[in-house]
Design an enzyme around this catalytic site. Structure first.
Site, PDB file in Angstrom:
ATOM      1  N   CYS A  13      -0.389   3.704  -7.510  1.00 47.80           N
ATOM      2  CA  CYS A  13      -1.237   3.022  -6.527  1.00 47.80           C
ATOM      3  C   CYS A  13      -1.245   1.551  -6.879  1.00 47.80           C
ATOM      4  O   CYS A  13      -1.512   1.190  -8.031  1.00 47.80           O
ATOM      5  CB  CYS A  13      -2.659   3.582  -6.584  1.00 47.80           C
ATOM      6  SG  CYS A  13      -3.846   2.631  -5.621  1.00 47.80           S
ATOM      7  N   CYS A  19       0.863  -1.204   0.000  1.00 45.35           N
ATOM      8  CA  CYS A  19       0.000   0.000   0.000  1.00 45.35           C
ATOM      9  C   CYS A  19       0.881   1.229   0.000  1.00 45.35           C
ATOM     10  O   CYS A  19       1.402   1.629   1.049  1.00 45.35           O
ATOM     11  CB  CYS A  19      -0.949   0.013   1.183  1.00 45.35           C
ATOM     12  SG  CYS A  19      -2.173   1.353   1.058  1.00 45.35           S
TER      13      CYS A  19
END
Length: 249
Positions: free
Chosen positions: A197, A79
């Protein structure tokens, strides 16, 4: 034939890292002898907000312990924005903390964070100025821009798709990036990050965008896979795009 166990610390709502990273490794298996298995431990997170990201990050140490029990050969924190939202340079702190958990569990394991991997990958590509596409809300995107620039890489332009729901991020069609990237002025840009991302899919689009725009195109997932391979001491290649960070992807 050597076999490696790939461990991933994954947000509970992330479904992309367990598809894109294995896809690159599986592609590599078609051209090189090493083989890989994939193992995950999850941290709770549904909405991509600073508050949920901070709460999730606190769970990462427990995940490292669990993956260490499985004796994985490398461990990736999947993440990027969770790390970057914790403050400038936090990937260095996180990597040390996670490694210490594996040392305490008597199985020291190399650690990769997707945030650190993106920074390192951009430096491998020699990037001085980049543009990025993110699915995040604008305040989080600005935080990512600040984090990258603090590492010495200028961000000329950023697109924030402003999608707060993490499962909706994963549901994006990667081929939409072929139109989205055209909103960016790539003059004097060294590298385009098609997805800053690891939840927003981009793998199918990277080669196509690069062929159109003529500059190296990468993503957080590609950089994370590159860093994992380097930590394992193996060639960072795949059949999808050759040398992962050569500008030929």
């Amino acid at each position: 034939m050597k076999k490696f166990r790939i461990g991933q610390i994954v947000p509970s709502s992330n479904v992309t890292m367990e598809t894109e990273i294995p896809a690159i490794f599986r592609s590599r298996e078609t051209i090189l002898p090493e083989r890989f298995t994939f193992h995950s431990s999850r941290m709770r997170m549904k909405k991509v907000t600073k508050e949920e990201l901070e709460a999730m990050d606190a769970m990462s140490l427990k995940c490292a312990q669990e993956l260490s029990d499985a004796h994985v050969d490398v461990m990736g924190y999947a993440c990027l924005v969770a790390i970057m939202s914790m403050g400038r340079g936090y990937h260095c702190v996180s990597e040390v903390n996670l490694h210490q958990e594996t040392v305490a569990n008597d199985f020291p394991t190399p650690i990769v964070t997707s945030a650190g991997a993106l920074i390192n990958g951009l430096k491998v590509l020699g990037a001085k100025q980049i543009s990025i596409i993110t699915p995040y809300m604008r305040p989080l995107t600005d935080m990512v821009v600040d984090y990258i620039e603090h590492q010495g890489i200028k961000v000329k332009q950023s697109i924030a798709l402003e999608i707060p729901d993490n499962l909706e991020v994963a549901a994006q069609n990667p081929l939409n990036l072929l139109e989205i990237y055209k909103q960016l002025d790539l003059t004097d840009v060294d590298v385009l990050v098609a997805s800053a991302c690891v939840q927003m899919p981009s793998l199918e689009a990277i080669d196509l965008i690069q062929a159109e725009c003529g500059i190296p195109v990468t993503s957080a997932a590609v950089c994370t896979t590159y860093e994992m391979m380097k930590k394992l001491g193996i060639e960072a290649k795949s059949a999808i795009g050759g040398e992962l960070l050569s500008g030929k992807y």
